[in-house]
Design an enzyme around this catalytic site. Structure first.
Site, mmCIF file in Angstrom:
data_model
loop_
_atom_site.group_PDB
_atom_site.id
_atom_site.type_symbol
_atom_site.label_atom_id
_atom_site.label_comp_id
_atom_site.label_asym_id
_atom_site.label_seq_id
_atom_site.Cartn_x
_atom_site.Cartn_y
_atom_site.Cartn_z
ATOM 1 N N GLY A 195 12.194 7.618 2.037
ATOM 2 C CA GLY A 195 10.994 6.793 1.848
ATOM 3 C C GLY A 195 10.754 6.544 0.380
ATOM 4 N N VAL A 199 5.578 9.531 -2.090
ATOM 5 C CA VAL A 199 5.572 10.538 -1.024
ATOM 6 C C VAL A 199 6.682 11.570 -1.274
ATOM 7 C CG1 VAL A 199 5.742 10.934 1.462
ATOM 8 C CG2 VAL A 199 4.521 8.932 0.622
ATOM 9 N N GLY A 200 7.776 11.119 -1.887
ATOM 10 C CA GLY A 200 8.851 12.052 -2.251
ATOM 11 C C GLY A 200 8.303 13.205 -3.096
ATOM 12 N N GLU A 217 15.832 10.718 -0.209
ATOM 13 C CA GLU A 217 16.524 9.420 -0.171
ATOM 14 C C GLU A 217 15.470 8.370 -0.497
ATOM 15 O OE1 GLU A 217 19.755 8.683 0.519
ATOM 16 O OE2 GLU A 217 20.426 10.726 0.854
ATOM 17 N N CYS A 251 16.777 -0.524 1.722
ATOM 18 C CA CYS A 251 16.670 0.231 0.465
ATOM 19 C C CYS A 251 17.761 -0.146 -0.527
ATOM 20 C CB CYS A 251 16.708 1.720 0.745
ATOM 21 S SG CYS A 251 18.170 2.238 1.645
HETATM 22 P P1 NAD Z 1 7.021 5.069 5.274
HETATM 23 O O1 NAD Z 1 5.713 4.543 4.829
HETATM 24 O O2 NAD Z 1 7.428 4.942 6.689
HETATM 25 O O3 NAD Z 1 7.057 6.590 4.809
HETATM 26 C C1 NAD Z 1 8.151 7.440 5.064
HETATM 27 C C2 NAD Z 1 7.656 8.685 5.778
HETATM 28 O O4 NAD Z 1 6.724 9.373 4.945
HETATM 29 C C3 NAD Z 1 6.933 8.383 7.094
HETATM 30 O O5 NAD Z 1 7.444 9.235 8.093
HETATM 31 C C4 NAD Z 1 5.507 8.665 6.763
HETATM 32 O O6 NAD Z 1 4.772 9.162 7.877
HETATM 33 C C5 NAD Z 1 5.575 9.730 5.694
HETATM 34 N N1 NAD Z 1 4.420 9.709 4.808
HETATM 35 C C6 NAD Z 1 3.776 8.608 4.319
HETATM 36 N N2 NAD Z 1 2.762 8.980 3.496
HETATM 37 C C7 NAD Z 1 2.778 10.337 3.473
HETATM 38 C C8 NAD Z 1 1.984 11.321 2.795
HETATM 39 N N3 NAD Z 1 0.988 10.988 1.967
HETATM 40 N N4 NAD Z 1 2.278 12.626 2.993
HETATM 41 C C9 NAD Z 1 3.282 12.976 3.804
HETATM 42 N N5 NAD Z 1 4.075 12.097 4.454
HETATM 43 C C10 NAD Z 1 3.825 10.802 4.300
HETATM 44 O O7 NAD Z 1 8.200 4.419 4.447
HETATM 45 P P2 NAD Z 1 8.168 3.845 2.983
HETATM 46 O O8 NAD Z 1 8.038 4.940 1.996
HETATM 47 O O9 NAD Z 1 7.290 2.662 2.878
HETATM 48 O O10 NAD Z 1 9.682 3.329 2.943
HETATM 49 C C11 NAD Z 1 10.078 2.407 2.032
HETATM 50 C C12 NAD Z 1 10.737 3.103 0.841
HETATM 51 O O11 NAD Z 1 11.791 3.919 1.302
HETATM 52 C C13 NAD Z 1 11.338 2.131 -0.126
HETATM 53 O O12 NAD Z 1 11.114 2.581 -1.429
HETATM 54 C C14 NAD Z 1 12.818 2.200 0.201
HETATM 55 O O13 NAD Z 1 13.671 1.843 -0.840
HETATM 56 C C15 NAD Z 1 12.964 3.636 0.573
HETATM 57 N N6 NAD Z 1 14.100 3.831 1.446
HETATM 58 C C16 NAD Z 1 15.139 4.571 1.017
HETATM 59 C C17 NAD Z 1 16.257 4.735 1.815
HETATM 60 C C18 NAD Z 1 17.413 5.547 1.386
HETATM 61 O O14 NAD Z 1 18.246 5.821 2.229
HETATM 62 N N7 NAD Z 1 17.523 5.951 0.134
HETATM 63 C C19 NAD Z 1 16.278 4.141 3.068
HETATM 64 C C20 NAD Z 1 15.187 3.404 3.493
HETATM 65 C C21 NAD Z 1 14.094 3.262 2.674
#
Ligand code: NAD
Length: 441
Positions: A195, A199-200, A217, A251
């Protein structure tokens, strides 16, 4: 009337999976391959359920759903089944002379225990199931948390995974921030998060409490450098395919094009032509073109459309969450579209004065998840490889490196830490135990 069962609390889910792990049930290779085969059956028998859910969440065509999510995961399973024995084999290490000629040493590949996989919404099946394949192959029990922003896929996975897999070893926890926060308070033996970087950081902080190792990731702006004197019609076609797949919500999609002004001018009409070839003159009517995940992301993206001159696209329809495949030219590096990861169907072209400036432009910014280079020059290709840092590097074809199962897939710096796919997943979800044997006699 029956009262709905109270959902199991995160602490109870983790305790139950830990108890299973302690029995040793997940360790034999036969259990692992058995689970992978069941997952494969799910993906073949229930593929239509998953394709329907992906269509509901993201407007994915069934061709795209199979290619990028269902078949992708089947291939990952098959590759793992073919090589798992070899990947798990102990590796001997040379022993120094002072330990004597009878001493031997090797590494043993041990599972970690209970793994948490947190998935995002953009490839909501693949990005949950591919890490699950690795975690099961390595002999772990696994809690998977699908993204609440892809609710149809989340519900389908929550229904199907328990019907096919060992429910004392794999648990699906649905929900958003409160549920994920509650899960993160528990002690896991590895957390695998896909994600965004904000959040990471939340995940990494929570993991620090338990000294839990983490794979992140993440994303970022992945540049595509286009050299002069290349076949620009091929470049335009490949850029458009990589960028507008899943309406740009990938991503590793090329985030922006970096090239010199003359090449940019020549590329503009070719990109417009490539978009029309892929999606026709009205992409909104095309089955092959998806939609934006939700209104919040639609509004965020719509606000980026005036960051440059529109070469093609620019149209939108909020009720349909439709944003046309759009190419922007004359984009200022300081404009809003260049300040954040786009994660949508907008491709800005930024001009630089040659290779040195392109390399400096890339190195002035966060390390990208992927970097794409379109060049016939060995010198240019070699210099970019040597002088920049990115999670992956693709010459001539965006996205494809992540389909090579034995290449590690992951980021560096702001684009993430750790990696997976194929044997790299075994490294991620295992501990390599150092073993020394000195006979007593
Ligand atoms: P998302 O909003 O679905 O979040 C990812 C996960 O984090 C979800 O399961 C969500 O419930 C959880 N989450 C959200 N907020 C949270 C919090 N405050 N505390 C705990 N958990 C929480 O997805 P996203 O982040 O919008 O995804 C898009 C991002 O992910 C982009 O930056 C994209 O580049 C990146 N991405 C990376 C890869 C990779 O393989 N490297 C793949 C896909 C997406």
């Amino acid at each position: 009337m029956t009262t709905p069962a109270t959902p199991e609390q995160p602490a109870d889910v983790v305790a139950r999976l830990r108890a299973t792990f302690r029995t040793g049930r997940t360790k034999p290779v036969a259990w692992r391959t058995g689970q992978l085969r069941r997952l494969r059956e799910l993906l073949t028998e229930r593929s239509a359920d998953l394709a329907d859910a992906l269509h509901a969440d993201l407007g994915k065509s069934s061709t795209e759903a199979y290619r990028t999510e269902i078949d992708f995961t089947v291939r990952e399973i098959d590759h793992t089944l073919d090589h798992l024995d070899a990947w798990l084999r102990p590796e001997s290490a040379p022993v120094p002379a002072h330990l004597g000629a009878d001493a031997t040493a090797w590494t043993q590949v041990d599972p970690l225990g209970v793994v948490l996989v947190i998935a995002p919404w953009n490839y909501p099946a693949q990005l949950l199931l591919a890490p699950l394949v690795g975690a099961l192959a390595a002999g772990n029990t696994v809690v998977v948390k699908p993204s609440e922003l892809a609710p149809a896929t989340s519900a389908a996975l929550a229904r199907l995974l328990p019907a096919y897999l060992d429910t004392d070893a794999v648990a699906v926890v649905e929900g958003g921030i409160p549920e994920t926060t509650a899960l993160l308070a528990e002690r896991f033996d590895h957390i695998f998060y896909t994600g965004n970087g904000t959040v990471g950081r939340v995940v990494l902080r929570a993991a620090a409490e338990h000294l839990t190792p983490v794979t992140l990731e993440l994303g970022g702006k992945s540049p595509a450098f286009v050299d002069r004197d290349v076949d620009l019609s091929v470049v335009a076609d490949r850029l458009a395919r990589g960028k507008f797949l899943n309406a740009g919500q990938t991503c590793v999609a090329p985030d922006y094009v970096l090239t010199d002004p003359e090449t940019a001018a020549a590329l503009e009409p070719l990109l417009a032509h490539a978009v029309e070839t892929l999606y026709g003159t009205d992409p909104q009517a095309s089955d092959a073109y998806g939609h934006i995940i939700n209104e919040r992301h639609f509004d965020r993206l719509a606000a980026l459309l005036d960051s440059g001159r529109i070469v093609v696209g620019g149209g939108s329809d909020r009720t349909d969450k439709y944003l046309a495949p759009t190419v922007l030219a004359d984009v200022d590096p300081g404009s809003p579209v260049m300040r954040e990861e786009i994660f949508g169907p907008i491709l800005p072209i930024v001009t630089v004065d040659g290779l040195d400036e392109a390399i400096a432009f890339i190195n002035d910014r966060d390390k990208p998840l992927a970097l794409y280079v379109f060049s016939e020059s060995g010198d240019t290709r070699g210099r970019i490889a040597a002088e920049t840092s990115s999670g992956g590097l693709g010459y001539g074809l965006p996205l494809a490196h992540l389909t090579v199962s034995d290449l590690p897939f992951g980021g560096v710096g702001e684009s993430g830490m750790g990696n997976y796919h194929g044997r790299w997943s075994i490294e991620t979800f295992s501990h390599r135990k150092a073993v020394l044997d000195k006979p007593l006699r």
